[in-house]
Design an enzyme around this catalytic site. Structure first.
Site, PDB file in Angstrom:
ATOM      1  N   LEU A   1       0.899  -2.151   2.631  1.00 39.80           N
ATOM      2  CA  LEU A   1       0.036  -1.571   3.567  1.00 39.80           C
ATOM      3  C   LEU A   1      -1.241  -0.939   3.658  1.00 39.80           C
ATOM      4  O   LEU A   1      -1.485  -0.558   3.969  1.00 39.80           O
ATOM      5  CB  LEU A   1       1.534   0.348   3.889  1.00 39.80           C
ATOM      6  CG  LEU A   1       2.302  -0.700   4.623  1.00 39.80           C
ATOM      7  CD1 LEU A   1       3.368   0.603   4.404  1.00 39.80           C
ATOM      8  CD2 LEU A   1       2.546  -1.156   6.286  1.00 39.80           C
ATOM      9  N   GLY A   2      -0.735  -0.604   2.588  1.00 41.82           N
ATOM     10  CA  GLY A   2      -2.390   0.021   2.037  1.00 41.82           C
ATOM     11  C   GLY A   2      -2.201   0.207   0.322  1.00 41.82           C
ATOM     12  O   GLY A   2      -1.064  -0.186  -0.056  1.00 41.82           O
TER      13      GLY A   2
ATOM     14  N   GLY B   1      -3.719   2.797  -3.188  1.00 41.25           N
ATOM     15  CA  GLY B   1      -4.372   4.262  -3.906  1.00 41.25           C
ATOM     16  C   GLY B   1      -5.200   3.388  -4.948  1.00 41.25           C
ATOM     17  O   GLY B   1      -5.458   2.389  -5.581  1.00 41.25           O
TER      18      GLY B   1
ATOM     19  N   VAL C   1       0.662   0.153  -1.803  1.00 40.24           N
ATOM     20  CA  VAL C   1       2.146   0.188  -1.329  1.00 40.24           C
ATOM     21  C   VAL C   1       2.130  -0.695  -0.498  1.00 40.24           C
ATOM     22  O   VAL C   1       2.056  -1.562   0.531  1.00 40.24           O
ATOM     23  CB  VAL C   1       1.707   1.748  -0.088  1.00 40.24           C
ATOM     24  CG1 VAL C   1       2.998   2.333   0.854  1.00 40.24           C
ATOM     25  CG2 VAL C   1       1.118   2.412  -1.018  1.00 40.24           C
TER      26      VAL C   1
ATOM     27  N   LYS D   1       5.338   2.361  -2.973  1.00 41.91           N
ATOM     28  CA  LYS D   1       4.782   2.511  -3.197  1.00 41.91           C
ATOM     29  C   LYS D   1       4.695   2.006  -5.095  1.00 41.91           C
ATOM     30  O   LYS D   1       5.476   2.158  -6.184  1.00 41.91           O
ATOM     31  CB  LYS D   1       4.280   3.721  -3.699  1.00 41.91           C
ATOM     32  CG  LYS D   1       2.979   4.415  -4.661  1.00 41.91           C
ATOM     33  CD  LYS D   1       2.782   5.642  -3.593  1.00 41.91           C
ATOM     34  CE  LYS D   1       1.186   6.378  -4.255  1.00 41.91           C
ATOM     35  NZ  LYS D   1       0.814   7.783  -3.734  1.00 41.91           N
TER      36      LYS D   1
ATOM     37  N   LEU E   1       8.821   5.612   5.548  1.00 41.63           N
ATOM     38  CA  LEU E   1       7.850   4.424   6.541  1.00 41.63           C
ATOM     39  C   LEU E   1       7.347   5.656   7.216  1.00 41.63           C
ATOM     40  O   LEU E   1       8.306   6.466   8.748  1.00 41.63           O
ATOM     41  CB  LEU E   1       8.251   3.457   7.210  1.00 41.63           C
ATOM     42  CG  LEU E   1       7.275   2.349   7.236  1.00 41.63           C
ATOM     43  CD1 LEU E   1       6.446   2.437   6.520  1.00 41.63           C
ATOM     44  CD2 LEU E   1       8.132   1.888   8.526  1.00 41.63           C
TER      45      LEU E   1
ATOM     46  N   ASP F   1      -4.671  17.442  -2.726  1.00 46.59           N
ATOM     47  CA  ASP F   1      -5.504  15.546  -2.253  1.00 46.59           C
ATOM     48  C   ASP F   1      -5.285  16.611  -0.100  1.00 46.59           C
ATOM     49  O   ASP F   1      -4.987  14.658   0.032  1.00 46.59           O
ATOM     50  CB  ASP F   1      -4.632  14.904  -2.945  1.00 46.59           C
ATOM     51  CG  ASP F   1      -5.547  13.553  -3.046  1.00 46.59           C
ATOM     52  OD1 ASP F   1      -6.947  13.970  -2.285  1.00 46.59           O
ATOM     53  OD2 ASP F   1      -5.443  11.916  -2.717  1.00 46.59           O
TER      54      ASP F   1
ATOM     55  N   GLU G   1      -6.458  10.775   5.690  1.00 47.14           N
ATOM     56  CA  GLU G   1      -5.815   9.701   4.763  1.00 47.14           C
ATOM     57  C   GLU G   1      -4.460   9.739   4.492  1.00 47.14           C
ATOM     58  O   GLU G   1      -3.426   9.599   4.524  1.00 47.14           O
ATOM     59  CB  GLU G   1      -6.023   9.432   4.305  1.00 47.14           C
ATOM     60  CG  GLU G   1      -7.426   8.212   3.702  1.00 47.14           C
ATOM     61  CD  GLU G   1      -8.911   9.140   4.174  1.00 47.14           C
ATOM     62  OE1 GLU G   1      -8.442  10.605   4.372  1.00 47.14           O
ATOM     63  OE2 GLU G   1     -10.009   8.029   3.772  1.00 47.14           O
ATOM     64  N   ASN G   2      -3.857  11.209   4.519  1.00 46.44           N
ATOM     65  CA  ASN G   2      -2.863  11.648   4.120  1.00 46.44           C
ATOM     66  C   ASN G   2      -2.027  12.194   4.863  1.00 46.44           C
ATOM     67  O   ASN G   2      -0.742  12.898   4.858  1.00 46.44           O
ATOM     68  CB  ASN G   2      -2.639  12.524   2.879  1.00 46.44           C
ATOM     69  CG  ASN G   2      -3.739  11.629   1.478  1.00 46.44           C
ATOM     70  OD1 ASN G   2      -3.338  10.285   1.276  1.00 46.44           O
ATOM     71  ND2 ASN G   2      -3.899  12.649   0.885  1.00 46.44           N
TER      72      ASN G   2
HETATM   73  P1  ADP Z   1      -2.510   6.625  -4.155  1.00 47.62           P
HETATM   74  O1  ADP Z   1      -1.644   7.810  -4.502  1.00 47.62           O
HETATM   75  O2  ADP Z   1      -2.402   5.732  -5.347  1.00 47.62           O
HETATM   76  O3  ADP Z   1      -4.147   6.713  -3.597  1.00 47.62           O
HETATM   77  P2  ADP Z   1      -1.368   6.639  -1.109  1.00 47.62           P
HETATM   78  O4  ADP Z   1       0.477   7.578  -1.304  1.00 47.62           O
HETATM   79  O5  ADP Z   1      -1.880   7.430  -1.103  1.00 47.62           O
HETATM   80  O6  ADP Z   1      -1.960   5.701  -3.258  1.00 47.62           O
HETATM   81  O7  ADP Z   1      -1.307   5.234  -0.247  1.00 47.62           O
HETATM   82  C1  ADP Z   1      -2.018   4.104  -0.264  1.00 47.62           C
HETATM   83  C2  ADP Z   1      -2.396   4.368   1.348  1.00 47.62           C
HETATM   84  O8  ADP Z   1      -0.803   3.085   1.432  1.00 47.62           O
HETATM   85  C3  ADP Z   1      -2.205   4.977   2.399  1.00 47.62           C
HETATM   86  O9  ADP Z   1      -3.264   5.244   2.728  1.00 47.62           O
HETATM   87  C4  ADP Z   1      -1.081   4.276   3.537  1.00 47.62           C
HETATM   88  O10 ADP Z   1      -2.066   3.455   4.256  1.00 47.62           O
HETATM   89  C5  ADP Z   1      -0.379   3.480   3.119  1.00 47.62           C
HETATM   90  N1  ADP Z   1       0.978   4.486   2.854  1.00 47.62           N
HETATM   91  C6  ADP Z   1       1.184   5.136   2.213  1.00 47.62           C
HETATM   92  N2  ADP Z   1       2.633   6.071   1.650  1.00 47.62           N
HETATM   93  C7  ADP Z   1       3.021   5.339   3.315  1.00 47.62           C
HETATM   94  C8  ADP Z   1       3.726   5.805   4.090  1.00 47.62           C
HETATM   95  N3  ADP Z   1       5.055   6.426   3.646  1.00 47.62           N
HETATM   96  N4  ADP Z   1       4.485   5.050   5.378  1.00 47.62           N
HETATM   97  C9  ADP Z   1       2.584   3.864   5.883  1.00 47.62           C
HETATM   98  N5  ADP Z   1       1.984   4.031   4.652  1.00 47.62           N
HETATM   99  C10 ADP Z   1       1.841   4.672   3.647  1.00 47.62           C
END
Ligand code: ADP
Length: 455
Positions: A13-14, A16, A21, A36, A96, A140, A144-145
């Site tokens: 999904l992404g 970080g 994730v 994650k 999600l 943070d 994006e969050n």
């Molecule tokens: P990090 O803490 O390592 O930066 P993140 O928590 O920001 O990681 O997650 C990275 C990416 O994963 C987010 O930008 C988003 O696209 C995706 N993501 C994170 N949490 C969720 C969630 N609960 N549902 C859907 N996508 C998510």
């Protein structure tokens, strides 16, 4: 299929700074979550442990409708990849956010009216009131969050940097959303910097672009605020807006100017924000917002299909597809790997329960779509790398001196339809959306379908 404990991993999904994730389905219940995953051997000298523990400790005590819920946590599982390799990981199973990121929605469907922005700002402040009331700051806060569920409700995500201390010193967060006192290396209040970032986010909802690059007196936009000349700040920002200064209501201007004040002492508290003239004005009902969002979504789906556009038809250097190599785009030489056999790739399945706004559908065949992606990568990126296992490519693009890294996946949506989706890995959110729009345009007549109806 890759697995991790009780979860089957469907796709990425992404990613970080410290984690990947994955969209995951529970082996027993079939429920979906965002898993994650953080590898244990990342060489953080134990620091990684602390980050994960902090995130888990804070999240497990939180329960609020506008905050992503922690479903499960483990530090004893293995991430087992489809090719048999495995490694020790920590994981957090997160609720999600299946409606994607709020800001992809704004970037793709247009800015919000002040009323709709108010609806979401209320939800954000509800989440803050709960968090701050429990002595926790997020630290943070950035677009994006802020995610949406499939009912268009706001969900605050990513508690990796959150803190339960009243005063903080460490430089946490993301440069563009940091309050000036963090840039100055001063001790700061986590709650106060959350509210500063919330002011930036609110501005973006209404203007569709950020108010400044960095909250520093050297920044051409922020210096007007730090010099206590909000009139100049609004003059600059209303230059190209329809209606000029009237584009922003006076109450909005007043709230934003005060929330973005240079000196934290001059910024309103959360209670003061909540009693401001702008905050207390009319809010649309949930049904009205949902109705508007559904209409915007339908218009976006319609505009994505561009049957009258020609396909790109050029052939791509086959070396792109053969192995995991970083290629240089825009005029760079491709490596000579033409003699290597092409790889057997797996087309990952589209999961209709999870949507994002940076995706479109196509009835073209998989190889043509993949070929088009390679052409786009070659023409537009600084460098790119194709996955040897999946129909996926990671693209790095430098635009207006800003770098963005994104992954483009081609997914099998069934009914002879494919979904082409772009996922931002890191870098500038606004450049990402711009590149996605260029990509959709580039695919021309390949962007020719709507989402197949799910059974
Ligand atoms: P990090 O803490 O390592 O930066 P993140 O928590 O920001 O990681 O997650 C990275 C990416 O994963 C987010 O930008 C988003 O696209 C995706 N993501 C994170 N949490 C969720 C969630 N609960 N549902 C859907 N996508 C998510």
């Amino acid at each position: 299929m890759a697995t991790c404990g009780e979860w089957n991993l469907l796709r990425t999904l992404g990613s970080g700074a410290y984690s990947e994730v994955k969209l995951a389905r529970n082996k027993t219940s079939g429920d979906l979550c965002a898993l994650k995953i953080m590898k244990k051997d990342m060489g953080y000298d134990g620091g990684m442990d602390d980050i994960v523990k902090n995130e888990v400790e804070i999240m497990k005590n939180l329960s609020h409708p506008n905050i992503i819920n922690l479903i499960d946590f483990s530090d004893t599982e293995q991430y087992k990849q489809a090719n048999g390799a495995s490694e020790d990981v920590f994981y957090l199973a997160l609720e999600l956010a299946n409606g994607g990121e709020l800001f992809d929605f704004i970037a793709q469907t247009g800015k919000f009216s002040e009323e709709v922005a108010r609806f979401y700002f209320h939800q954000l402040c509800d989440a803050f009131e709960y968090l701050h009331g429990n002595g926790i700051s997020h630290r943070d806060m950035k677009p994006e969050n802020i995610m949406l569920d499939n009912e268009f409700n706001l969900k605050l995500a990513d508690f990796g940097f959150s803190s339960n201390q009243a005063k903080n010193e460490s430089r946490k967060g993301t440069d563009n959303y940091m309050a000036p006192e963090i840039h100055l290396g001063q001790k700061y209040s986590g709650q106060c910097v959350d509210l500063f970032a919330a002011g930036i986010i609110l501005f973006i909802m209404v203007a569709q672009h950020p108010p400044f690059n960095k909250a520093s007196p050297k920044d051409p936009h922020y210096k007007t605020i730090s010099a206590n000349r909000p009139d100049l700040f609004w003059k600059l920002h209303s230059r190209n807006k329809p209606g000029g200064l009237e584009f922003f209501s006076p109450e909005f201007r007043e709230l934003i100017s005060s929330m973005l004040s240079f000196d934290p002492v001059h910024r309103p508290s959360l209670a003061e924000v909540r009693s401001s003239a702008w905050y207390t004005a009319t809010v649309p009902s949930y049904d009205e917002v949902k109705e508007e969002f559904n209409q915007r979504k339908a218009a976006l789906d319609e505009s994505s299909a561009q049957e009258d556009q020609p396909f790109p038809t050029e052939e791509v250097d086959p070396s792109v597809f053969t192995r995991r190599t970083v290629h240089r785009g825009v005029g760079g030489e491709l490596e000579d790997a033409t003699k290597l056999p092409s790889l057997e790739r797996n087309c990952v399945e589209y999961v209709p329960e999870f949507k994002r706004y940076t995706q479109f559908f196509s009835k073209s065949d998989l190889e043509s779509l993949f070929n088009t992606l390679a052409l786009f990568a070659d023409k537009v990126t600084t460098e790119f790398e194709f996955s040897p296992e999946e129909y996926s490519s990671t693209l790095n693009i430098l635009q207006e001196e800003k770098m963005v890294s994104m992954t483009v996946n081609i997914l099998d949506a069934g009914d002879d339809t494919y979904c082409v989706e772009a996922v931002k890995n890191n870098g500038d959110r606004f450049v990402f959306n711009d590149v996605y729009n260029k990509m959709k345009q580039f695919f021309g007549g390949h962007a020719n379908a709507s989402e197949p109806a799910s059974e």
